[in-house]
Motif scaffolding. Structure first.
Motif, mmCIF file in Angstrom:
data_model
loop_
_atom_site.group_PDB
_atom_site.id
_atom_site.type_symbol
_atom_site.label_atom_id
_atom_site.label_comp_id
_atom_site.label_asym_id
_atom_site.label_seq_id
_atom_site.Cartn_x
_atom_site.Cartn_y
_atom_site.Cartn_z
ATOM 1 N N ASP A 231 3.532 16.556 -9.598
ATOM 2 C CA ASP A 231 3.076 15.331 -10.253
ATOM 3 C C ASP A 231 4.168 14.270 -10.267
ATOM 4 O O ASP A 231 3.913 13.083 -10.009
ATOM 5 C CB ASP A 231 2.629 15.632 -11.685
ATOM 6 C CG ASP A 231 1.260 16.302 -11.746
ATOM 7 O OD1 ASP A 231 0.543 16.277 -10.726
ATOM 8 O OD2 ASP A 231 0.918 16.848 -12.812
ATOM 9 N N ASP A 235 4.103 10.658 -8.241
ATOM 10 C CA ASP A 235 4.340 9.375 -8.897
ATOM 11 C C ASP A 235 5.398 8.567 -8.151
ATOM 12 O O ASP A 235 5.239 7.360 -7.931
ATOM 13 C CB ASP A 235 4.790 9.595 -10.345
ATOM 14 C CG ASP A 235 3.661 10.085 -11.246
ATOM 15 O OD1 ASP A 235 2.488 9.893 -10.883
ATOM 16 O OD2 ASP A 235 3.971 10.666 -12.308
ATOM 17 N N VAL A 238 4.005 7.378 -4.635
ATOM 18 C CA VAL A 238 3.037 6.288 -4.708
ATOM 19 C C VAL A 238 3.751 4.965 -4.973
ATOM 20 O O VAL A 238 3.372 3.919 -4.442
ATOM 21 C CB VAL A 238 1.957 6.574 -5.770
ATOM 22 C CG1 VAL A 238 1.100 5.343 -6.035
ATOM 23 C CG2 VAL A 238 1.067 7.722 -5.300
ATOM 24 N N THR A 239 4.799 4.992 -5.787
ATOM 25 C CA THR A 239 5.608 3.786 -5.967
ATOM 26 C C THR A 239 6.184 3.341 -4.632
ATOM 27 O O THR A 239 6.144 2.158 -4.276
ATOM 28 C CB THR A 239 6.750 4.053 -6.965
ATOM 29 O OG1 THR A 239 6.198 4.342 -8.242
ATOM 30 C CG2 THR A 239 7.671 2.842 -7.084
ATOM 31 N N ALA A 269 -2.547 15.090 -5.047
ATOM 32 C CA ALA A 269 -1.989 14.308 -6.150
ATOM 33 C C ALA A 269 -1.770 12.854 -5.737
ATOM 34 O O ALA A 269 -2.036 11.932 -6.518
ATOM 35 C CB ALA A 269 -0.676 14.933 -6.618
ATOM 36 N N VAL A 270 -1.293 12.637 -4.525
ATOM 37 C CA VAL A 270 -1.105 11.265 -4.046
ATOM 38 C C VAL A 270 -2.448 10.577 -3.878
ATOM 39 O O VAL A 270 -2.630 9.414 -4.281
ATOM 40 C CB VAL A 270 -0.316 11.255 -2.716
ATOM 41 C CG1 VAL A 270 -0.290 9.853 -2.108
ATOM 42 C CG2 VAL A 270 1.113 11.752 -2.942
ATOM 43 N N ARG A 272 -5.173 11.064 -5.495
ATOM 44 C CA ARG A 272 -5.748 10.705 -6.793
ATOM 45 C C ARG A 272 -5.108 9.447 -7.375
ATOM 46 O O ARG A 272 -5.739 8.748 -8.167
ATOM 47 C CB ARG A 272 -5.567 11.855 -7.789
ATOM 48 C CG ARG A 272 -6.405 13.084 -7.518
ATOM 49 C CD ARG A 272 -6.440 14.004 -8.720
ATOM 50 N NE ARG A 272 -5.108 14.405 -9.177
ATOM 51 C CZ ARG A 272 -4.469 15.488 -8.743
ATOM 52 N NH1 ARG A 272 -5.035 16.254 -7.811
ATOM 53 N NH2 ARG A 272 -3.276 15.805 -9.214
ATOM 54 N N ARG A 273 -3.883 9.161 -6.985
ATOM 55 C CA ARG A 273 -3.152 8.052 -7.581
ATOM 56 C C ARG A 273 -3.331 6.722 -6.865
ATOM 57 O O ARG A 273 -3.103 5.669 -7.459
ATOM 58 C CB ARG A 273 -1.659 8.407 -7.653
ATOM 59 C CG ARG A 273 -1.329 9.414 -8.747
ATOM 60 C CD ARG A 273 0.029 10.051 -8.532
ATOM 61 N NE ARG A 273 0.462 10.852 -9.673
ATOM 62 C CZ ARG A 273 -0.006 12.065 -9.974
ATOM 63 N NH1 ARG A 273 -0.939 12.620 -9.194
ATOM 64 N NH2 ARG A 273 0.444 12.721 -11.032
ATOM 65 N N THR A 275 -5.024 3.469 -5.301
ATOM 66 C CA THR A 275 -6.208 2.652 -5.593
ATOM 67 C C THR A 275 -6.454 1.724 -4.407
ATOM 68 O O THR A 275 -7.242 2.035 -3.527
ATOM 69 C CB THR A 275 -6.004 1.875 -6.901
ATOM 70 O OG1 THR A 275 -4.788 1.126 -6.840
ATOM 71 C CG2 THR A 275 -5.959 2.826 -8.095
#
Length: 339
Positions: A231, A235, A238-239, A269-270, A272-273, A275
């Motif tokens: 996780d 995070d 994705v940043t 996980a990526v 899901r993050r 958009t």
């Protein structure tokens, strides 16, 4: 036969090679850095090792190496050819390019940061081959990154580009030696997972590889440790992909050796993050611990050729590493010869 010298200097050991025009490793050798004898001894060892490689190449191939490339850890000023600082080697402001050039008979020398040099190899002949934009992230003792753009790796204005390990993903979290709290590498590096699993399992000798095995067997404690790391990593990634928009995201280092035990939950996980962001391919590194030597060789050839080769046409759909990457990986692992 035309060839170049490639050196990859780590905290405890040095990997070296003579690299041919196609990037193939014609000869490989390893030795300790001797860092316990101090930074001057480390520099002397690098110069001696390079000189021995030059002599070996001249004897075996009938001509001396045309250039040299060297990858070192820490802070590197590639433009000036200076190894600015490396805590694990104890040196400061070492004019390594000049020293090597003098020792090797005034041949051109390229100096690069170890992670960016490995990323250069992964991008050109490894898992990122064919991508015009990639991000290489090795998960080892710490976490760093290499930003690939059109066949080159971006160093940044001050040599700090790609330091994704110091993106804060858990504000107010664990203190990091960099001075911040909650940095990505404090949660998702191989050493962070090792520490978390040692504490959770009660075995001070347990490491990240043990945690991965426990995850595969369904151990609830290991699953919790692994999930926290994945996780945090997602995070941070994705940043990075929001800022850089890479076509391929290459994950390497010790933690990536867990294979799909890491990549399946990480991709989920990526996914899901994101958009609005475009989801990149997320692939394992292809070149293993030879990436640094291969990249150093590529830097040396760039000095002789005048420029990096143009990046191939960008990939538009997920693909497996190409045959050239496989060939490079195979060429990188002949029986080791120690000089």
């Amino acid at each position: 036969m035309r060839h170049v010298i490639a050196l990859d200097v780590g905290g405890t050991g040095m990997k070296a090679a003579l690299a041919g025009p196609g990037g193939e490793l014609l000869h490989q050798a390893r030795r300790a850095t001797g860092r316990e004898r101090g930074p001057e001894a480390v520099v002397a060892g690098i110069l001696d090792f390079a000189a021995e490689l030059r002599a070996y190449g001249a004897d075996r191939f009938g001509e001396p190496a045309g250039a040299a490339g060297v990858a070192v850890p820490g802070i590197v000023d590639a433009e000036r050819g200076v190894a600015v600082y490396a805590a694990n080697l104890g040196w400061r402001d070492v004019p390594l390019r000049r020293l090597l050039g003098e020792r090797l008979g005034s041949v051109p020398v390229a100096l690069g940061h170890d992670v960016r040099t490995g990323g250069l190899a992964e991008g050109r002949i490894g898992a990122g081959q064919g991508a015009d934009r990639f991000l290489f992230v090795p998960l080892g003792t710490g976490i760093a990154g290499a930003i690939g753009i059109d066949g080159r790796v971006e160093a940044g204005a001050h040599g700090f580009a790609g330091e994704i390990g110091h993106v804060v993903v858990r504000p107010g979290g664990v203190a990091c030696p960099c001075g911040q709290r909650g940095c990505l590498e404090r949660f998702a590096s191989a050493s962070a997972v090792s520490q978390a699993w040692a504490e959770a399992s009660g075995d001070p000798e347990a490491d990240a590889a043990d945690c991965a095995k426990a995850v595969e067997s369904g151990d609830a404690r290991a699953l919790a440790v692994w999930r926290d790391a994945v996780d945090a990593l997602a995070d941070g990634l994705v940043t990075a992909l929001t800022l850089l928009d890479p076509r391929v995201l290459i994950i390497g280092g010790g933690l990536a050796e867990a294979g799909e035990t890491l990549f399946t939950p990480l991709r989920d996980a990526v996914r899901r993050r994101v958009t609005f962001q475009k989801l990149p391919e997320i692939v394992p590194a292809a070149l293993g611990d030879t990436a640094g030597c291969l990249g150093a060789g590529l830097m040396a050839w760039d000095l002789l050729d005048g420029a990096a080769p143009a990046a191939p046409a960008a990939r538009t759909a997920p693909t497996a590493p190409t045959s050239t990457a496989s060939t490079a990986a195979a060429a990188a692992t002949p029986p080791e010869v120690t000089t």
